[in-house]
Design an enzyme around this catalytic site. Structure first.
Site, mmCIF file in Angstrom:
data_model
loop_
_atom_site.group_PDB
_atom_site.id
_atom_site.type_symbol
_atom_site.label_atom_id
_atom_site.label_comp_id
_atom_site.label_asym_id
_atom_site.label_seq_id
_atom_site.Cartn_x
_atom_site.Cartn_y
_atom_site.Cartn_z
ATOM 1 N N HIS A 3 26.663 28.614 29.495
ATOM 2 C CA HIS A 3 25.832 29.778 29.193
ATOM 3 C C HIS A 3 26.585 30.772 28.316
ATOM 4 O O HIS A 3 25.983 31.438 27.462
ATOM 5 C CB HIS A 3 25.256 30.456 30.423
ATOM 6 N N TYR A 43 26.007 32.872 24.153
ATOM 7 C CA TYR A 43 26.351 34.202 23.610
ATOM 8 C C TYR A 43 27.372 34.084 22.486
ATOM 9 O O TYR A 43 27.431 34.943 21.604
ATOM 10 C CB TYR A 43 26.792 35.150 24.735
ATOM 11 N N HIS A 48 11.922 27.717 25.142
ATOM 12 C CA HIS A 48 12.757 28.930 25.236
ATOM 13 C C HIS A 48 13.894 28.884 24.226
ATOM 14 O O HIS A 48 14.080 29.807 23.440
ATOM 15 C CB HIS A 48 13.316 29.048 26.664
ATOM 16 N N PHE A 49 14.632 27.779 24.216
ATOM 17 C CA PHE A 49 15.863 27.898 23.434
ATOM 18 C C PHE A 49 15.659 27.721 21.933
ATOM 19 O O PHE A 49 16.545 28.093 21.155
ATOM 20 C CB PHE A 49 17.009 27.057 24.017
ATOM 21 N N HIS A 50 14.493 27.232 21.530
ATOM 22 C CA HIS A 50 14.280 27.243 20.082
ATOM 23 C C HIS A 50 13.922 28.651 19.597
ATOM 24 O O HIS A 50 14.033 28.945 18.416
ATOM 25 C CB HIS A 50 13.230 26.198 19.669
ATOM 26 N N ARG A 91 11.314 17.467 29.667
ATOM 27 C CA ARG A 91 12.141 17.538 28.471
ATOM 28 C C ARG A 91 12.996 16.270 28.388
ATOM 29 O O ARG A 91 13.001 15.474 29.317
ATOM 30 C CB ARG A 91 13.022 18.808 28.473
ATOM 31 N N ARG A 92 13.730 16.095 27.297
ATOM 32 C CA ARG A 92 14.659 14.966 27.097
ATOM 33 C C ARG A 92 14.013 13.618 27.449
ATOM 34 O O ARG A 92 14.610 12.783 28.101
ATOM 35 C CB ARG A 92 15.900 15.095 27.982
#
Ligand code: HAS
Length: 561
Positions: free
Chosen positions: A218, A222, A372-374, A435-436
């Site tokens: 995580h 950042y 979310h992460f895109h 996912r995946r």
């Protein structure tokens, strides 16, 4: 500022090598959406299988591109603000390690010997060169921190009462976070995965490996985000035609990242049975803490943009939004940054959903997550990386941008693509779409007994978004590499936009020193992670044999048959 030829060449290579690899990364991104929409109903295409492509996509885009860029941008920032180049021998040595590591890992992935995804995911087992390569890439990227720290110490000795420039502060904080969090993944790779991959140990402790990975994993996000934040705080207000609302707000946000970026990794393990609820709850609370610097950033940047809009003559409460320079091809960095920020509003909100302990059980391991992460890593992070790469290359080479009109619309095209793509994924995720998973073989294959017609619209929407993103990505590569082939028309300089502060608060020593923050960082880490590792030691269970991603039976049992 004038710079040496060797320094310029170093930065160009650090920008262009991962961008050349990005062609593969983007291609495999498009293929993911094609497989998942059921357009391809097979395990492989063009001799590369689904999981091999997913690994290439994740490793190239999320690890190689981001790490090389952070180092290149850090070099440029330090040189620009200190008016002095970092030690070049050390910088070239770090580049060599990173490049050798990347080549080793790329070989293993392309040869199909390391389809373990960017998260390594034991008990999936990769070739030793994959693990060694990623370790070398990481170790190579540690070196600049020491190079820059010595420049900073020297500068501080001569400028005791001057505030450290915000961009320098951000770069040092980012690489301290990186150094500390990667110690865990270095341990995972060197002590657990490499001996297992070499055949020196027969099983792997999956729980320990995952916990070490997420200690890193995580904070990694950042490490991706902070170079973009540095650009937003120090450049965006000027590009918008205004000032940074508060310099102190930027400092507070950056130091808060130092405290909260790492001790939150267990929020990726809410579903892991070996970690107790108390630890999960505590790290869940800290995860809400890590959202605070981003809320602070949202308000500070919105105030800075509002000031810029009012200076440009806006009226009313929201009139400033209409006055910003959205399509100015000479000021194209603004469009890259603003599109990233708009995406991040949604990326941030979905992150808060993920971090909420109970809601996480609805979305974990579903397509919601890549949604979310895109909107985070492929949002502000990717747009800041590609916009700044073009900017640094063009100013440092003295070459004009190729197709400037296209360059300024790329971020809007990308933003629309990501919004459509992520909506499809998140909608599907809420309907249980995993996912995946190569959905084309089963769930999106109408001939299969597992066919899920309710996932047809969601995956088609994601496919449409994916195609738009692919087009925007390709256009970017044309602009970037097209610029490289142009003739030099002006002198090569290192010049970064610098925003003045609207509230340039007096220097407060606490927000200009690393020591107190490093001490608190250590304490928070010990409190958050000691019980997690005690849990792991107690509840790890037996070691696991090796698996392949496409088969639920251990490899040794498959080969015995
Ligand atoms: Fe995340 C999973 C929680 C931020 C990336 N995240 C992931 C994964 C990735 C990722 C790659 O708690 C998947 C990993 C995997 O493969 O399994 N994430 C959060 C939270 C935040 C967050 C609370 N994530 C990021 C960032 C990423 C990133 C940043 C990449 C760069 N995430 C999670 C959790 C999971 C997770 C769980 C695990 C879930 C699971 O079950 O596996 C926060 O940091 C977000 C805070 C952000 C905000 C938004 C602030 C908005 C701003 C824009 C303002 C706009 C302006 C423009 C000013 C509060 C700053 C206005 C102008 C106009 C004109 C409109």
């Amino acid at each position: 500022m004038q710079i040496s030829k060797s320094f310029r060449r170093l930065i160009f290579l650090e920008l262009s090598i991962p961008l050349a690899l990005l062609t593969l990364g983007i291609y495999h991104g498009l293929l993911q959406t094609i497989y998942r929409a059921g357009v391809l109903q097979q395990p492989a295409f063009a001799k590369l299988d689904y999981y091999q492509g997913l690994t290439l996509h994740g490793v190239i885009n999320a690890i190689v591109l981001t790490t090389f860029f952070a180092v290149a941008f850090g070099h440029a920032t330090m040189a620009f603000y200190f008016k002095k180049e970092p030690n070049k021998k050390v910088a070239w040595f770090s580049f060599a390690l990173m490049t050798i590591g990347t080549v080793m890992a790329a070989w293993a992935m392309l040869a199909g010997k390391a389809s373990v995804l960017y998260t390594f995911y034991p008990p999936l087992k990769g070739h030793p060169l994959f693990y060694l390569g990623t370790a070398l890439l990481i170790v190579g990227s540690w070196i600049p921190l020491f190079n820059w720290a010595s420049m900073y110490v020297k500068w501080k000795r001569e400028n005791k009462t001057t505030k450290t420039p915000l961009a320098v502060l951000g770069t040092l904080i980012n690489f301290i976070i990186w150094f500390v969090c990667t110690l865990a993944v270095a341990y995972e790779v060197l002590v657990l995965l490499l001996p297992w991959a070499m055949g020196w140990t027969s099983t792997v402790n999956v729980t320990l490996a995952r916990t070490l990975f997420w200690f890193f994993g995580h904070a990694l996000v950042y490490f991706w985000l902070l170079p973009a934040y540095i650009m937003f705080y120090t450049m965006l207000p000027k590009l918008a035609g205004g000032k940074l609302y508060s310099d102190l707000a930027g400092r507070i946000a950056l130091f808060l990242f130092l405290l909260f970026s790492i001790p939150v990794g267990v929020h990726h393990q809410y579903s892991d049975p070996s970690i107790t609820q108390g630890v999960k709850f505590f790290q869940g609370m800290l995860t809400f803490g890590v959202a605070i610097p981003s809320f602070l950033t949202a308000f500070t940047l919105a105030a800075s943009l509002e000031y810029a809009g009012r200076r440009r003559g806006s009226k009313g409460l929201f009139g400033w939004m209409a006055k910003l320079p959205y399509f100015d091809s000479k000021n194209y960095l603004f469009s890259y940054f603003i599109c990233g920020l708009i995406l991040f509003i949604f990326g941030g909100l979905t992150g808060i959903v993920n971090s909420s302990y109970q809601l996480n059980s609805v979305v974990h391991n579903t397509a919601w997550l890549p949604g979310h992460f895109h909107m985070t890593v492929a949002g502000p992070v990717f747009l800041a990386i590609i916009g700044m790469s073009t900017y640094l290359y063009s100013t440092m080479s003295g070459k004009r941008i190729f197709l400037p009109g296209i360059n300024v619309i790329i971020p809007y095209l990308w933003m629309v693509g990501v919004l459509i793509f992520s909506t499809g994924l998140m909608w599907g995720g809420l309907l249980g779409e995993p996912r995946r998973t190569n959905l084309g073989i089963t769930y999106l294959n109408s001939a299969s007994e597992h066919f899920r017609p309710d996932w047809v619209p969601t995956t088609l929407l994601a496919l449409c978004g994916g195609i738009i993103m692919f087009v925007a990505g390709m256009l970017f590569l044309v602009v970037f590499f097209g610029t490289m082939f142009r003739k030099k028309t002006s002198s090569s300089i290192l010049e970064l936009p610098v925003s003045e502060a609207y509230h340039d608060e007096k220097r407060i020593p606490l927000f200009d020193k690393f020591k107190p923050w490093l001490v608190v960082m250590g304490i928070v880490l010990i409190i958050a992670y000691t019980p997690a590792f005690v849990n792991v030691k107690k509840n790890a269970g037996p070691g696991a044999p090796a698996f392949e991603p496409s088969n639920p039976v251990p490899i040794e049992n498959v080969s015995r048959k």
